[in-house]
Structures are given as C-alpha cells and as structure tokens.
Design an enzyme around this catalytic site. Structure first.
Site, mmCIF file in Angstrom:
data_model
loop_
_atom_site.group_PDB
_atom_site.id
_atom_site.type_symbol
_atom_site.label_atom_id
_atom_site.label_comp_id
_atom_site.label_asym_id
_atom_site.label_seq_id
_atom_site.Cartn_x
_atom_site.Cartn_y
_atom_site.Cartn_z
ATOM 1 N N ASN A 22 32.394 33.607 34.164
ATOM 2 C CA ASN A 22 32.584 33.851 32.613
ATOM 3 C C ASN A 22 31.828 32.994 32.976
ATOM 4 O O ASN A 22 31.089 32.083 33.525
ATOM 5 C CB ASN A 22 33.906 33.193 32.039
ATOM 6 C CG ASN A 22 34.817 32.055 32.408
ATOM 7 O OD1 ASN A 22 34.613 31.546 32.148
ATOM 8 N ND2 ASN A 22 36.089 32.298 33.159
ATOM 9 N N ASP A 32 37.495 36.765 40.130
ATOM 10 C CA ASP A 32 37.015 34.732 39.866
ATOM 11 C C ASP A 32 38.442 34.165 40.508
ATOM 12 O O ASP A 32 38.296 33.130 40.753
ATOM 13 C CB ASP A 32 36.726 34.845 38.405
ATOM 14 C CG ASP A 32 36.492 33.646 38.124
ATOM 15 O OD1 ASP A 32 36.361 33.548 36.817
ATOM 16 O OD2 ASP A 32 35.584 32.712 38.951
HETATM 17 N N1 APR Z 1 38.276 41.995 45.227
HETATM 18 C C1 APR Z 1 36.768 42.596 45.006
HETATM 19 N N2 APR Z 1 37.662 43.091 43.439
HETATM 20 C C2 APR Z 1 38.211 42.865 42.266
HETATM 21 C C3 APR Z 1 39.266 42.084 43.243
HETATM 22 C C4 APR Z 1 39.114 41.297 44.553
HETATM 23 N N3 APR Z 1 40.361 40.507 45.382
HETATM 24 N N4 APR Z 1 40.052 41.735 42.362
HETATM 25 C C5 APR Z 1 39.746 42.302 41.527
HETATM 26 N N5 APR Z 1 39.543 43.585 41.796
HETATM 27 C C6 APR Z 1 38.120 43.946 40.795
HETATM 28 C C7 APR Z 1 38.623 44.995 39.293
HETATM 29 O O1 APR Z 1 39.544 45.601 40.316
HETATM 30 C C8 APR Z 1 37.784 44.907 38.942
HETATM 31 O O2 APR Z 1 37.655 46.556 38.961
HETATM 32 O O3 APR Z 1 36.867 43.674 40.319
HETATM 33 C C9 APR Z 1 36.534 44.392 39.241
HETATM 34 C C10 APR Z 1 35.834 43.480 37.647
HETATM 35 O O4 APR Z 1 37.455 43.489 37.786
HETATM 36 P P1 APR Z 1 37.198 41.278 36.859
HETATM 37 O O5 APR Z 1 37.379 40.641 37.831
HETATM 38 O O6 APR Z 1 38.445 41.751 35.586
HETATM 39 O O7 APR Z 1 36.023 41.305 36.175
HETATM 40 P P2 APR Z 1 35.466 41.370 34.877
HETATM 41 O O8 APR Z 1 36.231 42.938 33.951
HETATM 42 O O9 APR Z 1 34.171 41.499 34.675
HETATM 43 O O10 APR Z 1 35.634 40.188 33.760
HETATM 44 C C11 APR Z 1 35.627 39.154 33.679
HETATM 45 O O11 APR Z 1 37.810 38.019 33.748
HETATM 46 O O12 APR Z 1 39.105 37.055 36.091
HETATM 47 C C12 APR Z 1 38.600 36.369 34.371
HETATM 48 O O13 APR Z 1 37.257 34.053 34.370
HETATM 49 C C13 APR Z 1 36.845 36.227 34.317
HETATM 50 O O14 APR Z 1 36.466 35.822 31.773
HETATM 51 C C14 APR Z 1 35.411 36.582 33.253
HETATM 52 C C15 APR Z 1 36.407 38.170 33.039
#
Ligand code: APR
Length: 178
Positions: A22, A32
């Site tokens: 973010n 993240d």
């Molecule tokens: N490895 C690979 N992919 C992952 C992992 C992992 N360990 N954990 C989660 N994912 C996938 C999720 O299933 C999703 O398909 O990453 C993709 C992105 O999801 P999010 O992590 O929720 O990211 P995003 O949708 O871009 O939202 C970003 O979420 O975690 C917070 O700080 C971050 O505020 C920001 C927001």
C-alpha cells in the site's frame, strides 16, 4: 519467458519478488504481510527509510520502490501499489498496467534475470481476477524485449482458481517472437 505457478511467493529464489503493497509501505495483510513476516523486521526498517513523497505516501499507486529482501530467498523486493477496484471507471486498468510496467523496468535497470509477481490488486483491493490477469500478461509482453536482462517472469497464484485464470491469460496471447 512467462511461467505460471501456484505457491507462496515468499519461498521463491529469484532476483526479485514483487510485493502488492500500500502507499504507506509499512506492511499489511495478504502477500504484503507474508513478505514482511518472511523477510524479517529489517524489511520494515528499509521501507521506513523510503522517503514520503507526500504525507502518508511513500509509493504512489502505479509506481514502485525497491528494497533488499533480507531473510527471503530472493535478493530484492520490488514494492508496488495496485489500484483499489472501484468498478473500472477511475483509471484502474492503466494504474495496474503501470505496476507491471514500472516493476519490469526497475528490475531490468538492475540487470535482474528473474522476477516473480503476485496477482496485484486481486485480493484486498478487489480487482476482477480475469481482467487483472489479462492486463498483467499484455503489459509484460509489451515491455519485455530480447535485449532486456529479464529471462524468467513468474506469475504466482496463491489459490488454485487463479492458476487457471493466469494460464488462460498467458496462453491467449502467444509469446512475442524472440
Ligand atoms: N504468495 C503469493 N500470492 C499471495 C500470497 C503469497 N504468500 N498471499 C496472498 N497472495 C495473493 C492473494 O491471494 C491475491 O491473489 O496475492 C494476491 C493479492 O492480494 P493482496 O495481498 O490482498 O493484495 P492487494 O489485493 O493488492 O491489496 C493490497 O492489501 O495486504 C494489503 O498492505 C496491502 O493494503 C495493501 C492491500
């Protein structure tokens, strides 16, 4: 050139993994949170050293920043901030494309050979998976060239349904002739 795998991006040993961060860049949930947990607290310290471009914003949506990866098997983390999905009328597609384009260009500028992406914006930020996958593959193909150092791009699906979505997007646009 572009491969799709199912797994946990924090376990990949590539030159850089991309973090779906973010704009504050101080960690969060989803990938993240997983990256910060696996990298250790030095990653948070490194993120804190990234200057704020305006109050509360270190990495504006669509741009990216690079830090070391510390305890992760990869060497670097490229933090990028995807758009929050609001229905498609607020430039989300171009902002998501910018995440992929800027991350690829930053990786190439460092001479990286391998780079792994999670499905940016497809979790907490709610981007429709099929549209995001199409933007990812189209943008990667438009940026990559044989002259670039990047030889291996990995699209990582955490959940099984995303594997199918990513594979369909990759196969729907044949690799550019090398
Ligand atoms: N490895 C690979 N992919 C992952 C992992 C992992 N360990 N954990 C989660 N994912 C996938 C999720 O299933 C999703 O398909 O990453 C993709 C992105 O999801 P999010 O992590 O929720 O990211 P995003 O949708 O871009 O939202 C970003 O979420 O975690 C917070 O700080 C971050 O505020 C920001 C927001």
């Amino acid at each position: 050139m572009i491969e799709v795998i199912q797994g946990d991006i924090t376990r990949l040993s590539v030159d850089a993994i991309v973090n779906a961060a973010n704009e504050l860049m101080l960690g969060g949930g989803g990938v993240d949170g997983a990256i910060h947990r696996a990298a250790g607290t030095e990653l948070l310290d490194a993120c804190r050293q990234v200057p704020e471009v305006r109050p509360g914003v270190r990495c504006p949506t669509g741009t990216c920043r690079i830090t070391p990866a510390f305890d992760l098997p990869s060497r670097f983390v490229i933090h990028t901030v995807g758009p929050i999905w609001h229905g498609g009328g607020r430039g989300e597609a171009e902002l998501l494309a910018s995440c992929y384009r800027n991350s690829l260009c930053l990786a190439a500028s460092h001479g990286f050979a391998s780079l792994a992406f999670p499905a940016i914006s497809c979790g907490i930020y709610g981007y429709p998976n099929d549209q995001a996958a199409e933007i990812a593959t189209r943008t990667i193909r438009s940026v990559l060239s044989p002259q670039m150092s990047l030889q291996r791009i990995v699209l990582v699906a955490f959940e099984a349904p995303m594997v199918v979505v990513l594979q369909r997007a990759v196969s729907s646009q044949p690799d550019a002739p090398s």
